[in-house]
Design a protein around this motif. Structure first.
Motif, PDB file in Angstrom:
ATOM      1  N   VAL A  77       0.852  -1.193   0.000  1.00 29.36           N
ATOM      2  CA  VAL A  77       0.000   0.000   0.000  1.00 29.36           C
ATOM      3  C   VAL A  77       0.890   1.245   0.000  1.00 29.36           C
ATOM      4  N   PRO A  78       0.680   2.172  -0.930  1.00 28.34           N
ATOM      5  CA  PRO A  78       1.512   3.397  -0.960  1.00 28.34           C
ATOM      6  C   PRO A  78       1.417   4.157   0.358  1.00 28.34           C
ATOM      7  N   GLY A  79       2.582   4.537   0.910  1.00 28.28           N
ATOM      8  CA  GLY A  79       2.630   5.303   2.142  1.00 28.28           C
ATOM      9  C   GLY A  79       2.445   4.476   3.387  1.00 28.28           C
ATOM     10  N   ASP A  80       2.106   3.217   3.248  1.00 29.45           N
ATOM     11  CA  ASP A  80       1.873   2.361   4.408  1.00 29.45           C
ATOM     12  C   ASP A  80       2.959   1.302   4.542  1.00 29.45           C
ATOM     13  N   GLY A  81       3.376   0.734   3.387  1.00 30.45           N
ATOM     14  CA  GLY A  81       4.421  -0.278   3.399  1.00 30.45           C
ATOM     15  C   GLY A  81       3.951  -1.660   3.794  1.00 30.45           C
ATOM     16  N   LYS A  82       2.651  -1.855   3.894  1.00 31.01           N
ATOM     17  CA  LYS A  82       2.100  -3.166   4.258  1.00 31.01           C
ATOM     18  C   LYS A  82       1.600  -3.890   3.012  1.00 31.01           C
ATOM     19  N   ALA A  83       1.763  -5.204   3.045  1.00 31.17           N
ATOM     20  CA  ALA A  83       1.304  -6.020   1.922  1.00 31.17           C
ATOM     21  C   ALA A  83      -0.173  -6.341   2.080  1.00 31.17           C
ATOM     22  N   VAL A  84      -0.919  -6.224   1.020  1.00 32.14           N
ATOM     23  CA  VAL A  84      -2.350  -6.546   1.016  1.00 32.14           C
ATOM     24  C   VAL A  84      -2.589  -7.680   0.023  1.00 32.14           C
ATOM     25  N   PRO A  85      -3.639  -8.465   0.229  1.00 27.92           N
ATOM     26  CA  PRO A  85      -3.911  -9.581  -0.700  1.00 27.92           C
ATOM     27  C   PRO A  85      -4.295  -9.065  -2.084  1.00 27.92           C
ATOM     28  N   VAL A  86      -3.778  -9.739  -3.094  1.00 30.99           N
ATOM     29  CA  VAL A  86      -4.192  -9.500  -4.482  1.00 30.99           C
ATOM     30  C   VAL A  86      -4.959 -10.722  -4.932  1.00 30.99           C
ATOM     31  N   ARG A  87      -6.159 -10.516  -5.335  1.00 32.41           N
ATOM     32  CA  ARG A  87      -7.092 -11.619  -5.563  1.00 32.41           C
ATOM     33  C   ARG A  87      -7.415 -11.756  -7.054  1.00 32.41           C
TER      34      ARG A  87
END
Length: 270
Positions: free
Chosen positions: A59-69
């Motif tokens: 996530v831009p500005g967050d640095g956390k990975a999110v699921p891509v579905r």
């Protein structure tokens, strides 16, 4: 408390549908996915579903990975053989091979689809949703990597994609002729098989007769040889007996002759 990120959809999914004559090929580009990140499911209605997710997007500005579905639904043609589908995942490309049904079953499927088409058109004209679209909203099978919440969101976004492959030329020709040529071919093949079977049976019987005649001839020759051998043995025995007793026979002949002579003399004096 850690904040939860909404899963991102893989909108850049590229797929390709091919028809190579004997089977259909479906190729999907799945960049960043591994084999264990997705599942492929086919239901009895011919809907092929590719579903999965991966955690690599930051996530831009967050640095956390999110699921891509990913969640794609493809409506297979009615000529596809749903029981023999195979797949291969090579790098980032998933290749699914969907064999076609035998030509006879394809004709039956096309005839059934043609018979059901007026009812489907009438239902659509009356404002009713086709059965295939209504069933697409049914819950899909859960996978081990998706939560119940993710499944509900994916089902709401799922839209079936039905690539329309052109019908095989052989099928069109067969439907245009009304199936009469197929019945004539089957009858001709059946008559040819019967003719071949009768000819084979006749040849087998003729071969058996020739074998039986040859056996009988050989048996007669063997018996003739046995009679010849026995006759020669009896002749040799008789010749041997005569050669051994010729002195006795000569004495007997002389005695018989002398007896006849004396008898003649005695009768003449009387």
């Amino acid at each position: 408390m850690a904040s939860s990120q909404a899963p991102a959809a893989a909108d850049d999914l590229i797929h390709e549908w091919l028809d190579d004559g004997d089977s259909y090929l479906l190729r999907l580009n799945l960049p960043g996915f591994k084999k264990e990140d997705f599942r492929v499911h086919v239901d009895v209605e011919g809907r092929l579903t590719v579903i999965g997710q991966r955690r690599t997007t930051l996530v831009p500005g967050d640095g956390k990975a999110v699921p891509v579905r990913i969640h794609k639904v493809f409506q297979l043609p009615n000529t596809a053989n749903l029981d023999t589908i195979t797949g291969r995942f090579d790098g980032t490309v998933l290749t699914l091979t969907v064999p076609k049904l035998p030509l006879k079953q394809q004709r039956q499927q096309n005839a059934a689809a043609a018979a059901a088409e007026p009812a489907r058109v009438a239902a659509t004209a009356d404002g009713e949703k086709p059965a295939a679209q209504a069933e697409d909203k049914a819950p899909h099978q859960k996978t081990s990597q998706l939560t119940e919440r993710d499944n509900k969101e994916e089902e709401a976004k799922a839209k079936p994609v039905a690539p329309p492959p052109p019908p095989p030329p052989e099928t069109e020709k067969t439907m245009g002729n009304g199936g009469g040529d197929g019945q004539d071919d089957e009858k001709a093949r059946a008559e040819h098989r019967e003719k071949v079977e009768r000819e084979a049976a006749r040849r087998i019987e003729a071969a058996r007769a020739r074998v039986a005649e040859a056996k009988a001839k050989a048996e007669r020759e063997r018996q003739c040889e046995q009679w010849k051998e026995r006759a020669m043995e009896e002749g040799l025995k008789l010749a041997d007996a005569v050669s051994r007793n010729k002195e006795v026979i000569a004495t007997a002949v002389a005695a018989f002759t002398l007896g006849v002579f004396l008898s003649t003399k005695l009768f003449s004096r009387s």
